[in-house]
Write a protein that holds these residues in place. Structure first.
Motif, PDB file in Angstrom:
ATOM      1  N   ASP A 142       0.837  -1.195   0.000  1.00 19.53           N
ATOM      2  CA  ASP A 142       0.000   0.000   0.000  1.00 19.53           C
ATOM      3  C   ASP A 142       0.872   1.245   0.000  1.00 19.53           C
ATOM      4  N   ARG A 143       0.240   2.416   0.011  1.00 21.87           N
ATOM      5  CA  ARG A 143       0.982   3.675  -0.086  1.00 21.87           C
ATOM      6  C   ARG A 143       1.877   3.912   1.127  1.00 21.87           C
ATOM      7  N   ALA A 144       1.543   3.256   2.245  1.00 19.82           N
ATOM      8  CA  ALA A 144       2.355   3.415   3.457  1.00 19.82           C
ATOM      9  C   ALA A 144       3.509   2.417   3.515  1.00 19.82           C
ATOM     10  N   GLY A 145       3.605   1.528   2.508  1.00 15.93           N
ATOM     11  CA  GLY A 145       4.700   0.567   2.468  1.00 15.93           C
ATOM     12  C   GLY A 145       4.413  -0.750   3.144  1.00 15.93           C
ATOM     13  N   HIS A 146       3.147  -1.002   3.534  1.00 14.60           N
ATOM     14  CA  HIS A 146       2.795  -2.276   4.161  1.00 14.60           C
ATOM     15  C   HIS A 146       2.700  -3.373   3.101  1.00 14.60           C
ATOM     16  N   ARG A 147       3.263  -4.524   3.428  1.00 12.07           N
ATOM     17  CA  ARG A 147       3.210  -5.669   2.506  1.00 12.07           C
ATOM     18  C   ARG A 147       1.924  -6.452   2.736  1.00 12.07           C
ATOM     19  N   LEU A 148       1.172  -6.694   1.680  1.00  6.94           N
ATOM     20  CA  LEU A 148      -0.150  -7.311   1.780  1.00  6.94           C
ATOM     21  C   LEU A 148      -0.173  -8.599   0.963  1.00  6.94           C
ATOM     22  N   GLY A 149      -0.679  -9.669   1.576  1.00  9.04           N
ATOM     23  CA  GLY A 149      -0.781 -10.945   0.881  1.00  9.04           C
ATOM     24  C   GLY A 149      -2.102 -11.079   0.154  1.00  9.04           C
ATOM     25  N   ALA A 150      -2.142 -11.953  -0.830  1.00 13.89           N
ATOM     26  CA  ALA A 150      -3.370 -12.216  -1.568  1.00 13.89           C
ATOM     27  C   ALA A 150      -4.347 -13.001  -0.692  1.00 13.89           C
ATOM     28  N   ASP A 151      -5.638 -12.763  -0.894  1.00 11.84           N
ATOM     29  CA  ASP A 151      -6.681 -13.501  -0.169  1.00 11.84           C
ATOM     30  C   ASP A 151      -7.037 -14.726  -1.005  1.00 11.84           C
ATOM     31  N   THR A 152      -6.349 -15.833  -0.748  1.00 11.14           N
ATOM     32  CA  THR A 152      -6.551 -17.031  -1.571  1.00 11.14           C
ATOM     33  C   THR A 152      -7.951 -17.621  -1.392  1.00 11.14           C
ATOM     34  N   GLU A 153      -8.561 -17.435  -0.234  1.00 11.14           N
ATOM     35  CA  GLU A 153      -9.931 -17.911  -0.048  1.00 11.14           C
ATOM     36  C   GLU A 153     -10.897 -17.066  -0.874  1.00 11.14           C
ATOM     37  N   GLY A 154     -10.667 -15.747  -0.855  1.00 13.34           N
ATOM     38  CA  GLY A 154     -11.508 -14.871  -1.670  1.00 13.34           C
ATOM     39  C   GLY A 154     -11.347 -15.148  -3.156  1.00 13.34           C
ATOM     40  N   ASP A 155     -10.146 -15.587  -3.563  1.00 16.72           N
ATOM     41  CA  ASP A 155      -9.908 -15.910  -4.971  1.00 16.72           C
ATOM     42  C   ASP A 155     -10.869 -16.980  -5.477  1.00 16.72           C
ATOM     43  N   LEU A 156     -11.259 -17.888  -4.598  1.00 17.94           N
ATOM     44  CA  LEU A 156     -12.121 -18.995  -5.009  1.00 17.94           C
ATOM     45  C   LEU A 156     -13.507 -18.516  -5.424  1.00 17.94           C
ATOM     46  N   TYR A 157     -13.921 -17.342  -4.992  1.00 17.83           N
ATOM     47  CA  TYR A 157     -15.271 -16.840  -5.279  1.00 17.83           C
ATOM     48  C   TYR A 157     -15.284 -15.782  -6.386  1.00 17.83           C
ATOM     49  N   LEU A 158     -14.152 -15.596  -7.061  1.00 14.84           N
ATOM     50  CA  LEU A 158     -14.122 -14.598  -8.122  1.00 14.84           C
ATOM     51  C   LEU A 158     -15.074 -14.992  -9.253  1.00 14.84           C
ATOM     52  N   GLU A 159     -15.653 -13.999  -9.897  1.00 16.17           N
ATOM     53  CA  GLU A 159     -16.658 -14.243 -10.932  1.00 16.17           C
ATOM     54  C   GLU A 159     -16.075 -15.014 -12.110  1.00 16.17           C
ATOM     55  N   ASN A 160     -16.926 -15.834 -12.721  1.00 19.85           N
ATOM     56  CA  ASN A 160     -16.587 -16.597 -13.932  1.00 19.85           C
ATOM     57  C   ASN A 160     -15.441 -17.583 -13.717  1.00 19.85           C
ATOM     58  N   GLY A 161     -15.175 -17.915 -12.456  1.00 21.67           N
ATOM     59  CA  GLY A 161     -14.108 -18.874 -12.174  1.00 21.67           C
ATOM     60  C   GLY A 161     -12.755 -18.433 -12.697  1.00 21.67           C
TER      61      GLY A 161
END
Length: 208
Positions: A142-161
């Protein structure tokens, strides 16, 4: 008949005293001199190596800013929309869409803790062996320099698979997918750190 009286038996002159054993003083002195010479040579060798090492470091530092000299310590980076390579993969971040509060449907999905930023990218295998793309190896800052991981659980619900959570990519093939990052509502993504594997160096892609 006259008998001559017998005296004590004669054993000859007394044996000379045994001379004391000679100490190898000369040998000890010679070994001491040789040892000192070896130590002196070793010290000179260390000094020469150290001097050459410092000279090489100085030359490397001085050449970094010279025209025509490649700086091998520069971190590879790209921008959204331009190719960036790490290991077996060539990445192109196509689109970044933030402000998404929930992924999936009303009954089957996941709500963001803050907001979802859904990142669409293409990944091409540029090597000669299959490689698995894993969204859990990708990071955002982010703009403050914090390292953010991907939400792999949220990835499973993305539209159109269209999730890029796990994707096996053969040599020469390209896969397109989305990755969801759950970031604070007031934050924005400044850059991405993309990897072809958990242990690769990674490549930076800046987000304007």
């Amino acid at each position: 008949m006259v008998t001559t009286p017998m005296g004590p038996p004669y054993h000859g002159p007394p044996a000379p005293p045994t001379p004391p054993k000679k100490r190898h003083t000369g040998l000890i002195v010679a070994l001491s001199v040789l040892g000192a010479f070896v130590l002196l040579c070793g010290g000179i060798g260390i000094a020469v190596v150290s001097s050459l090492s410092h000279t090489g470091s100085s030359n490397d530092a001085g050449s970094a800013g010279k025209p025509g000299v490649r700086d091998t310590h520069t971190t590879t980076s790209a921008h959204v929309g331009t190719p960036a390579r790490d290991g077996s993969f060539e990445f192109v971040v196509k689109k970044v869409h933030c402000g998404v509060s929930r992924i999936g449907s009303t009954y089957l999905g996941k709500t963001a803790q803050g907001q979802y930023c859904v990142v669409t990218m293409t990944v091409r295998n540029i090597k000669s062996d299959p490689q698995t793309f894993d969204s859990s190896n990708q990071y955002a800052y982010d703009r403050a320099g914090h390292r953010l991981g991907a939400d792999t659980e949220g990835d499973l619900y993305l539209e159109n698979g269209n999730s890029a959570f796990l994707n096996d990519i053969n040599p020469g093939n390209t896969a397109t997918g989305d990755i969801a990052f759950d970031i604070p509502k007031t934050a924005g993504i400044a850059r991405f750190e993309l990897h072809d594997s958990p242990f690769s160096a990674g490549v930076t892609v800046t987000n304007p």
